[in-house]
Design a protein around this motif. Structure first.
Motif, PDB file in Angstrom:
ATOM      1  N   PHE A 365      -9.064  15.037   5.741  1.00  0.00           N
ATOM      2  CA  PHE A 365      -9.439  13.950   4.841  1.00  0.00           C
ATOM      3  C   PHE A 365      -8.248  13.034   4.576  1.00  0.00           C
ATOM      4  O   PHE A 365      -8.373  11.803   4.583  1.00  0.00           O
ATOM      5  N   GLU A 366      -7.081  13.622   4.350  1.00  0.00           N
ATOM      6  CA  GLU A 366      -5.891  12.819   4.100  1.00  0.00           C
ATOM      7  C   GLU A 366      -5.543  11.966   5.310  1.00  0.00           C
ATOM      8  O   GLU A 366      -5.140  10.801   5.167  1.00  0.00           O
ATOM      9  N   ALA A 367      -5.702  12.531   6.512  1.00  0.00           N
ATOM     10  CA  ALA A 367      -5.432  11.768   7.733  1.00  0.00           C
ATOM     11  C   ALA A 367      -6.412  10.604   7.859  1.00  0.00           C
ATOM     12  O   ALA A 367      -6.033   9.482   8.220  1.00  0.00           O
ATOM     13  N   ALA A 368      -7.681  10.879   7.556  1.00  0.00           N
ATOM     14  CA  ALA A 368      -8.697   9.836   7.630  1.00  0.00           C
ATOM     15  C   ALA A 368      -8.425   8.736   6.607  1.00  0.00           C
ATOM     16  O   ALA A 368      -8.596   7.551   6.888  1.00  0.00           O
ATOM     17  N   PHE A 369      -7.988   9.130   5.425  1.00  0.00           N
ATOM     18  CA  PHE A 369      -7.713   8.138   4.395  1.00  0.00           C
ATOM     19  C   PHE A 369      -6.501   7.287   4.763  1.00  0.00           C
ATOM     20  O   PHE A 369      -6.483   6.077   4.529  1.00  0.00           O
ATOM     21  N   GLN A 370      -5.489   7.904   5.348  1.00  0.00           N
ATOM     22  CA  GLN A 370      -4.340   7.124   5.808  1.00  0.00           C
ATOM     23  C   GLN A 370      -4.752   6.138   6.889  1.00  0.00           C
ATOM     24  O   GLN A 370      -4.296   5.000   6.915  1.00  0.00           O
ATOM     25  N   SER A 371      -5.646   6.577   7.782  1.00  0.00           N
ATOM     26  CA  SER A 371      -6.130   5.691   8.839  1.00  0.00           C
ATOM     27  C   SER A 371      -6.908   4.525   8.237  1.00  0.00           C
ATOM     28  O   SER A 371      -6.752   3.374   8.648  1.00  0.00           O
ATOM     29  N   LEU A 372      -7.760   4.833   7.263  1.00  0.00           N
ATOM     30  CA  LEU A 372      -8.518   3.789   6.578  1.00  0.00           C
ATOM     31  C   LEU A 372      -7.581   2.811   5.880  1.00  0.00           C
ATOM     32  O   LEU A 372      -7.753   1.590   5.963  1.00  0.00           O
ATOM     33  N   SER A 373      -6.573   3.333   5.211  1.00  0.00           N
ATOM     34  CA  SER A 373      -5.614   2.491   4.498  1.00  0.00           C
ATOM     35  C   SER A 373      -4.894   1.554   5.447  1.00  0.00           C
ATOM     36  O   SER A 373      -4.685   0.377   5.151  1.00  0.00           O
ATOM     37  N   SER A 374      -4.517   2.072   6.625  1.00  0.00           N
ATOM     38  CA  SER A 374      -3.815   1.255   7.612  1.00  0.00           C
ATOM     39  C   SER A 374      -4.712   0.158   8.157  1.00  0.00           C
ATOM     40  O   SER A 374      -4.254  -0.942   8.478  1.00  0.00           O
ATOM     41  N   THR A 375      -6.003   0.461   8.285  1.00  0.00           N
ATOM     42  CA  THR A 375      -6.942  -0.535   8.790  1.00  0.00           C
ATOM     43  C   THR A 375      -7.158  -1.647   7.774  1.00  0.00           C
ATOM     44  O   THR A 375      -7.162  -2.834   8.114  1.00  0.00           O
ATOM     45  N   VAL A 376      -7.307  -1.276   6.512  1.00  0.00           N
ATOM     46  CA  VAL A 376      -7.585  -2.260   5.466  1.00  0.00           C
ATOM     47  C   VAL A 376      -6.330  -3.026   5.074  1.00  0.00           C
ATOM     48  O   VAL A 376      -6.359  -4.238   4.906  1.00  0.00           O
ATOM     49  N   LEU A 377      -5.226  -2.318   4.935  1.00  0.00           N
ATOM     50  CA  LEU A 377      -3.968  -2.947   4.523  1.00  0.00           C
ATOM     51  C   LEU A 377      -2.921  -2.748   5.607  1.00  0.00           C
ATOM     52  O   LEU A 377      -2.232  -1.738   5.632  1.00  0.00           O
ATOM     53  N   ASP A 378      -2.826  -3.695   6.515  1.00  0.00           N
ATOM     54  CA  ASP A 378      -1.787  -3.673   7.528  1.00  0.00           C
ATOM     55  C   ASP A 378      -0.424  -3.683   6.841  1.00  0.00           C
ATOM     56  O   ASP A 378      -0.239  -4.350   5.830  1.00  0.00           O
ATOM     57  N   SER A 379       0.556  -2.922   7.375  1.00  0.00           N
ATOM     58  CA  SER A 379       1.862  -2.838   6.715  1.00  0.00           C
ATOM     59  C   SER A 379       2.542  -4.196   6.630  1.00  0.00           C
ATOM     60  O   SER A 379       3.210  -4.501   5.644  1.00  0.00           O
ATOM     61  N   ASP A 380       2.371  -5.044   7.656  1.00  0.00           N
ATOM     62  CA  ASP A 380       2.959  -6.382   7.599  1.00  0.00           C
ATOM     63  C   ASP A 380       2.339  -7.201   6.481  1.00  0.00           C
ATOM     64  O   ASP A 380       3.017  -7.965   5.790  1.00  0.00           O
ATOM     65  N   LEU A 381       1.018  -7.038   6.317  1.00  0.00           N
ATOM     66  CA  LEU A 381       0.342  -7.749   5.236  1.00  0.00           C
ATOM     67  C   LEU A 381       0.836  -7.256   3.879  1.00  0.00           C
ATOM     68  O   LEU A 381       1.077  -8.044   2.962  1.00  0.00           O
ATOM     69  N   LEU A 382       0.998  -5.948   3.759  1.00  0.00           N
ATOM     70  CA  LEU A 382       1.472  -5.383   2.504  1.00  0.00           C
ATOM     71  C   LEU A 382       2.874  -5.889   2.179  1.00  0.00           C
ATOM     72  O   LEU A 382       3.183  -6.216   1.028  1.00  0.00           O
ATOM     73  N   LYS A 383       3.730  -5.974   3.199  1.00  0.00           N
ATOM     74  CA  LYS A 383       5.072  -6.506   2.987  1.00  0.00           C
ATOM     75  C   LYS A 383       4.986  -7.956   2.506  1.00  0.00           C
ATOM     76  O   LYS A 383       5.768  -8.394   1.660  1.00  0.00           O
ATOM     77  N   TRP A 384       4.030  -8.715   3.080  1.00  0.00           N
ATOM     78  CA  TRP A 384       3.887 -10.111   2.671  1.00  0.00           C
ATOM     79  C   TRP A 384       3.496 -10.203   1.207  1.00  0.00           C
ATOM     80  O   TRP A 384       3.997 -11.039   0.460  1.00  0.00           O
ATOM     81  N   PHE A 385       2.553  -9.314   0.778  1.00  0.00           N
ATOM     82  CA  PHE A 385       2.123  -9.319  -0.618  1.00  0.00           C
ATOM     83  C   PHE A 385       3.313  -9.072  -1.547  1.00  0.00           C
ATOM     84  O   PHE A 385       3.471  -9.725  -2.574  1.00  0.00           O
ATOM     85  N   VAL A 386       4.155  -8.111  -1.164  1.00  0.00           N
ATOM     86  CA  VAL A 386       5.306  -7.796  -2.009  1.00  0.00           C
ATOM     87  C   VAL A 386       6.272  -8.973  -2.045  1.00  0.00           C
ATOM     88  O   VAL A 386       6.770  -9.359  -3.113  1.00  0.00           O
ATOM     89  N   ASP A 387       6.543  -9.560  -0.881  1.00  0.00           N
ATOM     90  CA  ASP A 387       7.411 -10.731  -0.838  1.00  0.00           C
ATOM     91  C   ASP A 387       6.819 -11.882  -1.651  1.00  0.00           C
ATOM     92  O   ASP A 387       7.535 -12.612  -2.351  1.00  0.00           O
ATOM     93  N   PHE A 388       5.492 -12.059  -1.537  1.00  0.00           N
ATOM     94  CA  PHE A 388       4.816 -13.122  -2.275  1.00  0.00           C
ATOM     95  C   PHE A 388       4.983 -12.920  -3.781  1.00  0.00           C
ATOM     96  O   PHE A 388       5.292 -13.851  -4.525  1.00  0.00           O
TER      97      PHE A 388
END
Length: 434
Positions: A365-388
């Motif tokens: 379940f944890e692996a699936a949730f991490q996969s879901l998280s990566s699909t919804v929130l790309d790490s580059d996008l997340l970095k952009w949000f923080v920079d923003f």
């Protein structure tokens, strides 16, 4: 400056500032749609990775953890970048593969990536490290050890016995087979093997015979760690390795000054029946020497037994030495040898059974949730949000500094909107607590 009415006007380009913020938000929208899928489509696609497990309530409670899970994966990948040199395409392929493998193995994606990075640090290529990470994950699962211990035990055995990465599963096969059939455990045998492997390999003993002696002796002493140390010391004594023994804090007398003295002493005490060298003058396998000792031991006089025991095992190793001889005489070591030689497939069978456990289901379940998280929130996008968010706060600070007490324009509304935008994402909080 003053206008025609004599009123003071602050020279700040507010429209330009608001326009810039709107432009940044447009960038977010484009980033979300870069895959060509709508937001709803992306969620549906990611949800398939849960294989219909139906953890709806748990997912809702975990949604705010998405940035944190993406952070874990990004951190693990950053560590991998530091120790490998591959193309972006190769890393993308690896991450996709790791996502699938993590679910199949019952591990989190970040854990599997971290293990891959640790194997790469040891000098293995990315492809080799990826495969070794899968094997060490299986070892951790069925052996009830942590990832670091699994890697440490495996690399020690691989280096000592010249086992290639492609054959590394055989180590876990053997450990599980013996741990399952004898009164010891995979974890304990792995620890004992890591303590004795290098010395036994130097003494001409392969992994099968090493594990057989370790298992047979541990059946009696019930302490694989201590017995592993004993095998290391006794195999060094019989080779006359005085300097190495002294560096380990062992008391060494003149009887083990050299291998020739050891040979003479053993020949004399066994009435010429046991020689540590073969017919062409090569040092014999430690396993074979000890098996021969066990065959003649009961026929020796009390004084010869006492002297031989001290020569072979030292003053402190008498009890373990007696256990080793007894295990040979009872046939337990020989049985363990057959078991370890015929252990192929044992680890995967145990892994399949482990996957049915609650622990495995939770990890999946944890692996699936991490996969879901990566699909919804790309790490580059997340970095952009923080920079923003960071840039927005800095912008407001600058504006307020210029406006001072004259800040009567509607900056408060803009500031509140940005604040709520960042607060709802919960990105910065997740990163700080990750």
């Amino acid at each position: 400056m003053a206008n025609n009415d004599g009123k003071i006007v602050l020279s700040i380009d507010i429209p330009k500032t608001v326009t810039q913020i709107n432009a940044d938000i447009k960038k977010v929208e484009k980033q979300l749609e870069k895959s060509g899928l709508s937001w709803t489509d992306k969620l549906k696609q990611a949800w398939k990775k849960f294989d219909g497990l139906g953890y709806t309530a748990a997912l809702v409670n975990q949604l705010k953890q998405m940035p944190k899970e993406v952070y874990k994966i990004d951190t693990a990948m950053t560590n991998l970048y530091k120790v490998t040199n591959e193309t972006n395409n190769k890393y993308t392929q690896f991450l996709d593969s790791a996502s699938n493998s993590a679910h199949n193995l019952g591990r989190t994606i970040s854990s599997l990536i971290e293990q891959t990075a640790n194997w790469a640090k040891l000098g293995f290529s990315l492809d080799e490290a990826e495969q070794l990470a899968k094997i060490s994950s299986i070892y951790a699962n069925i052996g009830d050890v942590d990832n670091a211990t699994a890697i440490s035990n495996m690399i020690t055995a691989m280096k000592a016995f010249n086992i290639e990465a492609a054959d590394s599963i055989t180590i876990v096969d053997k450990l599980h087979k013996l741990g399952n059939e004898y009164t010891t455990s995979v974890a304990d045998l792995g620890d004992g093997l890591s303590r004795s492997a290098s010395a036994l390999a130097t003494a001409g003993t392969d992994i099968n015979k090493t594990l057989a002696m370790l298992t047979g002796g541990t059946e009696i002493t019930q302490n694989a760690s201590e017995f592993g140390d004993f095998l290391k010391i006794s195999s060094m004594r019989i080779r006359g390795m005085k300097g190495e023994l002294e560096s380990l804090g062992e008391e060494v007398d003149e009887t083990v000054d050299s291998v020739s003295k050891v040979q003479t002493q053993i020949l004399n005490r066994t009435s010429g029946k046991v020689n540590i060298f073969d017919d062409v003058g090569n040092f014999r396998d430690y396993y074979d020497i000890m098996e021969d000792i066990s065959k003649v031991y009961d026929d020796l006089s009390a004084s010869d037994k006492s002297d031989l025991t001290e020569i072979l095992f030292g003053k402190q190793g008498g009890n373990q030495g007696a256990a080793l001889i007894q295990a040979f005489q009872s046939g337990e070591i020989q049985k363990a040898l057959k078991a370890t030689i015929n252990a192929e497939g044992s680890a995967m069978e145990a892994q399949e059974r482990w996957l049915e456990s609650l622990e495995a289901k939770t990890q999946q379940f944890e692996a699936a949730f991490q996969s879901l998280s990566s699909t919804v929130l790309d790490s580059d996008l997340l970095k952009w949000f923080v920079d923003f968010g960071t840039n927005s706060v800095q912008l407001l600070d600058s504006l307020i500094g210029k406006l001072g007490s004259l800040g009567t324009i509607e900056l408060a509304g803009i500031g509140y909107g940005i604040s709520e935008f960042i607060k709802n994402l919960d990105c910065q909080k997740a990163l700080k607590t990750a």
